[in-house]
Design an enzyme around this catalytic site. Sequence first.
Site, PDB file in Angstrom:
ATOM      1  N   GLN A 201       0.823  -1.106  -0.098  1.00 30.55           N
ATOM      2  CA  GLN A 201      -0.031  -0.110  -0.018  1.00 30.55           C
ATOM      3  C   GLN A 201       0.893   1.315   0.058  1.00 30.55           C
ATOM      4  OE1 GLN A 201      -3.739  -0.649   0.103  1.00 30.55           O
ATOM      5  NE2 GLN A 201      -2.578  -2.461  -0.702  1.00 30.55           N
ATOM      6  N   GLY A 242     -11.801   2.410   4.185  1.00 35.91           N
ATOM      7  CA  GLY A 242     -10.858   1.665   3.353  1.00 35.91           C
ATOM      8  C   GLY A 242      -9.998   2.477   2.331  1.00 35.91           C
ATOM      9  N   HIS A 243      -9.251   1.831   1.729  1.00 27.41           N
ATOM     10  CA  HIS A 243      -8.158   2.223   0.777  1.00 27.41           C
ATOM     11  C   HIS A 243      -8.656   3.116  -0.219  1.00 27.41           C
ATOM     12  CE1 HIS A 243      -6.953  -2.056  -0.847  1.00 27.41           C
ATOM     13  NE2 HIS A 243      -8.363  -1.519  -0.805  1.00 27.41           N
ATOM     14  N   ASN A 244      -8.291   3.970  -0.744  1.00 26.27           N
ATOM     15  CA  ASN A 244      -8.362   4.748  -1.946  1.00 26.27           C
ATOM     16  C   ASN A 244     -10.057   5.186  -1.774  1.00 26.27           C
ATOM     17  OD1 ASN A 244      -6.638   2.407  -3.257  1.00 26.27           O
ATOM     18  ND2 ASN A 244      -6.354   4.455  -4.354  1.00 26.27           N
TER      19      ASN A 244
END
Length: 358
Positions: A201, A242-244
């Site tokens: 990540q 969460g990511h993005n």
Amino acid sequence: MLKLTVAEAAKITGTQDVSKPDTAITALCSLEEAHEGGLCYLTSLEKADLLKDLKASALIVPESAKGQDIPFNGALLYAKNPEWAFILLMKYADAQKQKHTSGIHPTAVISGSAKLGANVSVGAYTVIEDGAQIGDNTVIFPQCYIGKNVSVGKNCYIYPQVVIREECVLKDYVILQAGAKIGSDGFGFTFHDGRHQKIPQIGNVVLGNDVEVQSNTCIDRAKISSTVIGDNTKIDNLVQIGHNVHVGMSSIMCAQVGVAGTTEIGNGVILAGQVGLAGHMSIGDRAQVGAQSGVMTSIPAGQTYFGYPAMPQREAFKLQAILRKLPEMHKEFRTFKKQLEETKNLSFFGKLKKLLGL
């Protein structure tokens, strides 16, 4: 303890018309807990009958109350918005409290390559890594961790045990309540050669101006690029982002909301408590989602959704109304089924008589 006169309170709130301007105010209080020296507010005159026994020394009332007979013996302040006037006084009272010890505590560990602006305070046992930049007037409480090359803007408050991982960016006036975690790895894995393999990540998190993130909330760094929280968005305790994920301006996320990766959330969105959003979808501007809803598909702008799976609120309420009637409907169905079974061996006219109750 506050030390104000009604005239001084009027100046703080921008209130023009007051009575008994020399009255002393020593506390802000609710109508239910009013006491001598206290100041309360009333948003409408519907509760005016409660005022005759009110023990407060001062009261903020709507401007529409001018000229009316109000059964209150204390000082009166007339405001366009009494609640906001009271909030301004709360802001004033809060600003008088010293919540931190100014300066750099001797036990703080600060890299020689970190840059601290003017009037920055750093609490005990906080660690600030290489290349970090901290803006003017920012306060970092004890036991925080600021990773490498983190950028923190001006006038931020970072409360105890906050973690901000490497490369993340906080703009100005950001508040991180105790235990918030910014920039942990996104939950990214791929199944390869019979095992879950970690996907690095390598992105970061960017928090816009005037963002507040409350206790024990986690905002994951992006797989690539950035997880972004827009200006003036407020995020409650125990939220997982969460990511993005990209969140717009002035949105609200209440406690225990979960947002899966690569979700786009617009401006002015409200997600009530325990809402869950599946990933790779979009929530339009000003959309609202009711508590404990599970959102599986995108929601258009301005819509209100509710339920599991989430659907337009009107449809969800109709469904709930039908579900409440299911026991009664089931009972009627079983009765009707029994009647049909009892007519199996009857002639046509016998069946007809039986069904008609003849």
